[in-house]
Design a protein around this motif. Structure first.
Motif, PDB file in Angstrom:
ATOM      1  N   MET A   1       0.826  -1.211   0.000  1.00 11.48           N
ATOM      2  CA  MET A   1       0.000   0.000   0.000  1.00 11.48           C
ATOM      3  C   MET A   1       0.860   1.259   0.000  1.00 11.48           C
ATOM      4  O   MET A   1       0.473   2.283  -0.543  1.00 11.48           O
ATOM      5  CB  MET A   1      -0.933  -0.002   1.213  1.00 11.48           C
ATOM      6  N   PHE A   2       2.023   1.187   0.639  1.00 11.83           N
ATOM      7  CA  PHE A   2       2.893   2.375   0.681  1.00 11.83           C
ATOM      8  C   PHE A   2       3.681   2.576  -0.606  1.00 11.83           C
ATOM      9  O   PHE A   2       3.955   3.701  -1.002  1.00 11.83           O
ATOM     10  CB  PHE A   2       3.894   2.261   1.838  1.00 11.83           C
ATOM     11  N   TYR A   3       4.039   1.460  -1.222  1.00  9.62           N
ATOM     12  CA  TYR A   3       4.947   1.557  -2.359  1.00  9.62           C
ATOM     13  C   TYR A   3       4.272   1.083  -3.627  1.00  9.62           C
ATOM     14  O   TYR A   3       3.390   0.224  -3.587  1.00  9.62           O
ATOM     15  CB  TYR A   3       6.226   0.757  -2.087  1.00  9.62           C
ATOM     16  N   ASN A   4       4.711   1.646  -4.712  1.00  7.42           N
ATOM     17  CA  ASN A   4       4.154   1.314  -6.013  1.00  7.42           C
ATOM     18  C   ASN A   4       4.049  -0.193  -6.184  1.00  7.42           C
ATOM     19  O   ASN A   4       5.046  -0.905  -6.102  1.00  7.42           O
ATOM     20  CB  ASN A   4       5.067   1.897  -7.098  1.00  7.42           C
ATOM     21  N   SER A   5       2.847  -0.683  -6.418  1.00  6.78           N
ATOM     22  CA  SER A   5       2.653  -2.119  -6.469  1.00  6.78           C
ATOM     23  C   SER A   5       3.266  -2.768  -7.703  1.00  6.78           C
ATOM     24  O   SER A   5       3.229  -3.977  -7.848  1.00  6.78           O
ATOM     25  CB  SER A   5       1.160  -2.456  -6.405  1.00  6.78           C
TER      26      SER A   5
ATOM     27  N   GLN B   1       1.752   8.811   2.190  1.00  7.73           N
ATOM     28  CA  GLN B   1       2.461   9.155   3.421  1.00  7.73           C
ATOM     29  C   GLN B   1       2.018   8.320   4.616  1.00  7.73           C
ATOM     30  O   GLN B   1       2.759   8.179   5.580  1.00  7.73           O
ATOM     31  CB  GLN B   1       2.266  10.644   3.735  1.00  7.73           C
ATOM     32  N   TYR B   2       0.802   7.820   4.588  1.00  4.46           N
ATOM     33  CA  TYR B   2       0.321   6.991   5.698  1.00  4.46           C
ATOM     34  C   TYR B   2      -0.811   6.073   5.218  1.00  4.46           C
ATOM     35  O   TYR B   2      -1.380   6.276   4.140  1.00  4.46           O
ATOM     36  CB  TYR B   2      -0.174   7.852   6.872  1.00  4.46           C
ATOM     37  N   VAL B   3      -1.108   5.072   6.048  1.00  6.57           N
ATOM     38  CA  VAL B   3      -2.200   4.147   5.744  1.00  6.57           C
ATOM     39  C   VAL B   3      -3.168   4.128   6.918  1.00  6.57           C
ATOM     40  O   VAL B   3      -2.751   3.842   8.045  1.00  6.57           O
ATOM     41  CB  VAL B   3      -1.660   2.720   5.505  1.00  6.57           C
TER      42      VAL B   3
ATOM     43  N   PRO C   1       5.354   5.431   7.576  1.00  5.58           N
ATOM     44  CA  PRO C   1       6.677   4.815   7.438  1.00  5.58           C
ATOM     45  C   PRO C   1       7.775   5.772   7.860  1.00  5.58           C
ATOM     46  O   PRO C   1       7.644   6.990   7.711  1.00  5.58           O
ATOM     47  CB  PRO C   1       6.757   4.512   5.939  1.00  5.58           C
ATOM     48  N   THR C   2       8.868   5.241   8.405  1.00  6.86           N
ATOM     49  CA  THR C   2      10.023   6.068   8.761  1.00  6.86           C
ATOM     50  C   THR C   2      10.997   6.121   7.578  1.00  6.86           C
ATOM     51  O   THR C   2      10.882   5.346   6.619  1.00  6.86           O
ATOM     52  CB  THR C   2      10.754   5.478   9.972  1.00  6.86           C
ATOM     53  N   ASP C   3      11.972   7.008   7.686  1.00  8.81           N
ATOM     54  CA  ASP C   3      13.015   7.070   6.656  1.00  8.81           C
ATOM     55  C   ASP C   3      13.765   5.741   6.564  1.00  8.81           C
ATOM     56  O   ASP C   3      14.211   5.339   5.496  1.00  8.81           O
ATOM     57  CB  ASP C   3      14.002   8.199   6.975  1.00  8.81           C
ATOM     58  N   LYS C   4      13.917   5.085   7.716  1.00 14.24           N
ATOM     59  CA  LYS C   4      14.633   3.803   7.725  1.00 14.24           C
ATOM     60  C   LYS C   4      13.915   2.779   6.845  1.00 14.24           C
ATOM     61  O   LYS C   4      14.537   2.098   6.026  1.00 14.24           O
ATOM     62  CB  LYS C   4      14.729   3.277   9.166  1.00 14.24           C
ATOM     63  N   LEU C   5      12.596   2.675   6.994  1.00 12.97           N
ATOM     64  CA  LEU C   5      11.836   1.736   6.176  1.00 12.97           C
ATOM     65  C   LEU C   5      11.926   2.121   4.706  1.00 12.97           C
ATOM     66  O   LEU C   5      12.133   1.275   3.831  1.00 12.97           O
ATOM     67  CB  LEU C   5      10.372   1.712   6.615  1.00 12.97           C
TER      68      LEU C   5
END
Length: 246
Positions: free
Chosen positions: A111-115, A124-126, A213-217
């Motif tokens: 959901m956060f990243y292009n599937s 930015q959030y779910v 999500p954090t920058d780390k993720l």
């Protein structure tokens, strides 16, 4: 031959990251010195990361450490992960419960990243309601019909049982004001997984209703985890694409 200063700098950083997981403002001088020291970076990349089975990631002024793929020392065993997630033993197989947790993490990333490739962050959030509906839809897809039968045979895993386990839980526990305290609802399950991601520094939970999500993720997904075939295999599972129609 590396200088004594470079070796000490590399080892000091490694030990610090083992203790804390990431650097903070107090470590600014060490991080700056490390980034200005190519020899120390080479020691980390060529020796420490390889031998310890880890990866040190840099995002802005911060450095993080994460286990490399298949690391058996710093990664979690299933039993350790069960404890971290707060999953209790009962009549339901623990392997099934852990699979649901893995599936929730995969669905969250999708959901956060292009599937299409898991490389581009698209939001930015779910919201938790949206994720609950998404997981429910996808587990129904992998656990029923021709596709569910195909997956169960192909991977010798009972996807139908997983789908039924999830479907049999209510979305919310209406008797609770704090869904984190629940054990038998989908939202409570999602919050357990979100808490794990937050403890690992991979996400922030807002008001038990949104996951950020954090920058780390972000760095791990887009720049470190570049095993494109494995990404494609995972995405195919929930998008019912190549593996079914090949």
């Amino acid at each position: 031959m590396y200088s004594k200063e470079s070796v000490e700098r590399a080892i000091k950083l490694f030990v610090l990251l083992l203790e804390k997981g990431e650097t903070d403002e107090k470590d600014r001088d060490l991080v700056f010195a490390y980034k200005e020291d190519p020899a120390a970076q080479e020691i980390v990349a060529q020796m420490i990361e390889k031998e310890a089975g880890i990866k040190i990631l840099g995002v802005g002024d911060k450095l993080y450490v994460t286990p490399a793929i298949d690391n058996k020392v710093f990664g979690y065993t299933n039993e350790e992960l069960r404890v971290k997630l707060g999953l209790r033993s009962d009549s339901v197989a623990m392997g099934l419960k852990l699979y649901v947790a893995y599936f929730i993490i995969l669905a969250t990333l999708a959901m956060f990243y292009n599937s299409d490739d898991l490389n581009t962050k698209v939001r930015q959030y779910v919201p938790i309601e949206e994720l609950e509906a998404y997981v429910t839809e996808k587990l129904h897809m992998v656990g029923t019909g021709e596709y569910g039968t195909y997956l169960s045979q192909e991977y010798e895993f009972n996807f139908q049982q997983v789908a039924e386990y999830w479907q049999n839980m209510p979305a919310f526990d209406e008797t609770l004001t704090n869904q984190r305290m629940g054990r038998n609802s989908r939202v409570s399950y999602l919050l357990k997984v979100w808490s794990f991601l937050e403890e690992e520094g991979l996400a922030k939970v807002a008001m038990d209703s949104e996951l950020h999500p954090t920058d780390k993720l972000d760095h791990m997904v887009r720049k470190y985890y570049s095993h494109q075939k494995r990404k494609n295999d995972l995405l195919s599972l929930i998008s019912q694409k190549e593996i079914f129609y090949a």
